[in-house]
Design an enzyme around this catalytic site. Structure first.
Site, PDB file in Angstrom:
ATOM      1  N   ASP A   1      -9.627  -5.048   1.626  1.00 51.79           N
ATOM      2  CA  ASP A   1      -9.391  -6.308   0.893  1.00 51.79           C
ATOM      3  C   ASP A   1      -9.831  -7.355   1.500  1.00 51.79           C
ATOM      4  O   ASP A   1     -10.345  -7.090   2.831  1.00 51.79           O
ATOM      5  CB  ASP A   1      -8.106  -6.415   0.578  1.00 51.79           C
TER       6      ASP A   1
ATOM      7  N   GLY B   1      -8.456 -10.369   2.378  1.00 49.83           N
ATOM      8  CA  GLY B   1      -7.574 -11.173   3.112  1.00 49.83           C
ATOM      9  C   GLY B   1      -6.953 -12.128   2.186  1.00 49.83           C
ATOM     10  O   GLY B   1      -6.067 -12.974   2.649  1.00 49.83           O
TER      11      GLY B   1
ATOM     12  N   GLN C   1      -9.315 -13.624 -11.510  1.00 48.85           N
ATOM     13  CA  GLN C   1      -7.990 -14.196 -11.622  1.00 48.85           C
ATOM     14  C   GLN C   1      -7.856 -15.110 -12.744  1.00 48.85           C
ATOM     15  O   GLN C   1      -8.453 -14.437 -13.948  1.00 48.85           O
ATOM     16  CB  GLN C   1      -8.236 -15.332 -10.448  1.00 48.85           C
TER      17      GLN C   1
ATOM     18  N   GLY D   1      -4.227 -11.463  -8.639  1.00 46.04           N
ATOM     19  CA  GLY D   1      -3.277 -12.508  -9.061  1.00 46.04           C
ATOM     20  C   GLY D   1      -2.212 -11.982 -10.261  1.00 46.04           C
ATOM     21  O   GLY D   1      -1.657 -12.779 -10.992  1.00 46.04           O
TER      22      GLY D   1
ATOM     23  N   ASP E   1      -4.050   0.513  -5.422  1.00 45.34           N
ATOM     24  CA  ASP E   1      -3.380   0.608  -4.197  1.00 45.34           C
ATOM     25  C   ASP E   1      -2.007   0.141  -4.134  1.00 45.34           C
ATOM     26  O   ASP E   1      -1.839  -0.643  -5.151  1.00 45.34           O
ATOM     27  CB  ASP E   1      -4.233  -0.013  -3.222  1.00 45.34           C
TER      28      ASP E   1
ATOM     29  N   CYS F   1       7.934  20.386  -6.423  1.00 45.35           N
ATOM     30  CA  CYS F   1       7.006  19.637  -5.640  1.00 45.35           C
ATOM     31  C   CYS F   1       6.414  20.741  -4.375  1.00 45.35           C
ATOM     32  O   CYS F   1       7.343  21.312  -3.824  1.00 45.35           O
ATOM     33  CB  CYS F   1       7.292  18.281  -4.999  1.00 45.35           C
TER      34      CYS F   1
ATOM     35  N   CYS G   1       4.704  20.036  -1.674  1.00 47.21           N
ATOM     36  CA  CYS G   1       4.299  19.207  -0.383  1.00 47.21           C
ATOM     37  C   CYS G   1       5.109  19.949   0.875  1.00 47.21           C
ATOM     38  O   CYS G   1       6.132  20.673   0.577  1.00 47.21           O
ATOM     39  CB  CYS G   1       4.700  18.007  -0.395  1.00 47.21           C
TER      40      CYS G   1
ATOM     41  N   CYS H   1       8.959  19.390   1.092  1.00 49.19           N
ATOM     42  CA  CYS H   1       9.599  20.169   0.174  1.00 49.19           C
ATOM     43  C   CYS H   1       9.732  21.530   0.219  1.00 49.19           C
ATOM     44  O   CYS H   1      10.732  22.311  -0.056  1.00 49.19           O
ATOM     45  CB  CYS H   1       9.309  19.785  -1.387  1.00 49.19           C
TER      46      CYS H   1
ATOM     47  N   HIS I   1       6.193  13.551   1.808  1.00 47.83           N
ATOM     48  CA  HIS I   1       6.423  13.959   0.313  1.00 47.83           C
ATOM     49  C   HIS I   1       6.007  12.771  -0.648  1.00 47.83           C
ATOM     50  O   HIS I   1       5.338  12.937  -1.646  1.00 47.83           O
ATOM     51  CB  HIS I   1       7.958  14.032   0.295  1.00 47.83           C
TER      52      HIS I   1
HETATM   53 ZN    ZN Z   1       7.437  17.093  -1.634  1.00 46.86          ZN
END
Ligand code: ZN
Length: 377
Positions: free
Chosen positions: A93, A95, A188, A215, A265, A303, A305, A308, A334
């Site tokens: 970004d 700033g 903006q 914005g 993001d 999940c 991951c 998990c 996770h």
């Molecule tokens: Zn997970």
């Protein structure tokens, strides 16, 4: 100059779309979620772990890296990619938002902003020229123009003035653009449709590799934010990536993807993880709750991951309450996996023409466990 970025739309379902954004360091499947690496690190995760969960691009914060360690140091050690050992794309970004949201004092001038560092109180100046120079030193793949983030609420006159400043600065950033770095413009215009339209027309006149909506999420009611996303999204050029900055609440993401947005993001998955708030397929939970004290089940049975797969809710609760470092690591693993998986499933849904079913199913889950102050604090 030849653009460093190629963008191809693959599937469309209503206004939602999937695509591939190609950069020299790698391809990004859109809609994409970019984990936030504020201080040249996605907090608690190693680059290898980020790749394992499917991150294809991360975000770096120009403001933070400028203050610490300083862009000169990052340039001297070979750029941000080498500094943090991440060889896939990075978006920085400009700033603009942090100068607006973090600094104790800011004085806006014709060619930039004087501000007081939130770290040590020292005074600094960043404008379009400086923002482009810092991003050149960092060596990111996608740079953002330096914008003037309009506060909410703002009068029409103030918002117009601020918007004109952002357009002027966008033109300067375009002029100073760096070789080998894609550059996105930022829309903006506060909550005024007419100003949002004017902002887009101005940016299109300059010409960028992608277009971001800025914005928003600056204090306006959710309905107003959603109205602005629905209004602005479809006005952005269809053949360029569209990026909604700093917004990652699932409800907002669904509205934005439905409006044709491609990139997101947000610190939500990482910050919430460290605070013990975890996203699951049945809604968000606070791991510190007494009900999980002796719960030997996984955090989310749906999940896949590593958290998990290997650990119980009772263990995660214990780690959180004893403030163990591993708590932040397992929770972040996770939450980020959950985000990446959500985006993967959303892309599949769009590709098979089922985005509206996907959206309805998730809206029901999200409504069943609304966020509470305690959880998001
Ligand atoms: Zn997970």
């Amino acid at each position: 100059m030849v653009s460093m970025l190629r963008f191809e739309v693959l599937n469309e379902d209503g206004s939602s779309r999937t695509g591939i954004l190609s950069l020299a360091r790698g391809c990004i499947h859109t809609p994409a979620f970019m984990p936030v690496g504020t201080n040249a690190t996605v907090k608690a995760m190693s680059p290898d772990e980020l790749k394992e969960i499917g991150a294809e691009i991360i975000l770096g914060n120009t403001y933070h890296l400028y203050l610490r360690p300083g862009h000169g140091i990052i340039r001297a050690v070979g750029g941000l990619h080498r500094f943090m050992n991440w060889d896939l794309p990075i978006l920085t970004d400009s700033g603009g938002f942090q100068v607006y949201s973090l600094s104790a004092l800011r004085v806006i001038e014709e060619n930039g902003v004087h501000f007081r560092s939130h770290v040590d109180g020292s005074m600094h100046f960043i404008g379009p020229a400086e923002a482009m120079e810092i991003q050149r030193a960092l060596g990111s793949d996608i740079a953002m123009v330096f914008d003037d983030c309009t506060p909410y609420p703002a009068t029409y006159e103030y918002a117009l003035d601020s918007l004109k400043r952002t357009l002027k600065w966008a033109r300067m950033c375009r002029e100073f653009r760096n070789e080998g770095q894609a550059l996105f413009g930022i829309v903006q215009g506060s909550t005024y449709r007419e100003l949002r339209t004017m902002s887009i027309e101005g940016l299109l006149g300059i010409g960028f590799d992608g277009y971001a909506v800025g914005g928003l999420s600056v204090g306006e009611p959710k309905e107003v934010m959603h109205e602005m996303i629905r209004f602005t999204g479809p006005l952005l050029p269809a053949d360029k990536p569209r990026y909604l900055m700093g917004i990652g609440d699932f409800t907002d993401v669904l509205v934005a993807v439905e409006s044709g947005v491609d990139m997101f993001d947000c610190v939500m998955p990482t910050r919430n993880a460290r605070n013990g708030t975890l996203f699951t397929s049945t809604g968000r939970i606070s791991i510190k709750r007494t009900e999980y004290k002796a719960d030997k089940g996984p955090l989310d049975p749906n999940c896949k991951c590593s958290t998990c797969t290997h650990y119980s809710r009772a263990y995660l609760r214990h780690l959180f309450l004893t403030r163990e470092i591993l708590s932040m690591r397992l929770n972040t693993m996770h939450n980020l996996y959950f985000y990446m998986d959500f985006f993967r499933k959303m892309r599949d849904a769009i590709a098979s023409g089922k985005f509206s079913e996907f959206r309805k199913r998730w809206e029901a889950v999200l409504a069943s466990r609304p966020e509470t102050e305690e959880e998001i604090s």
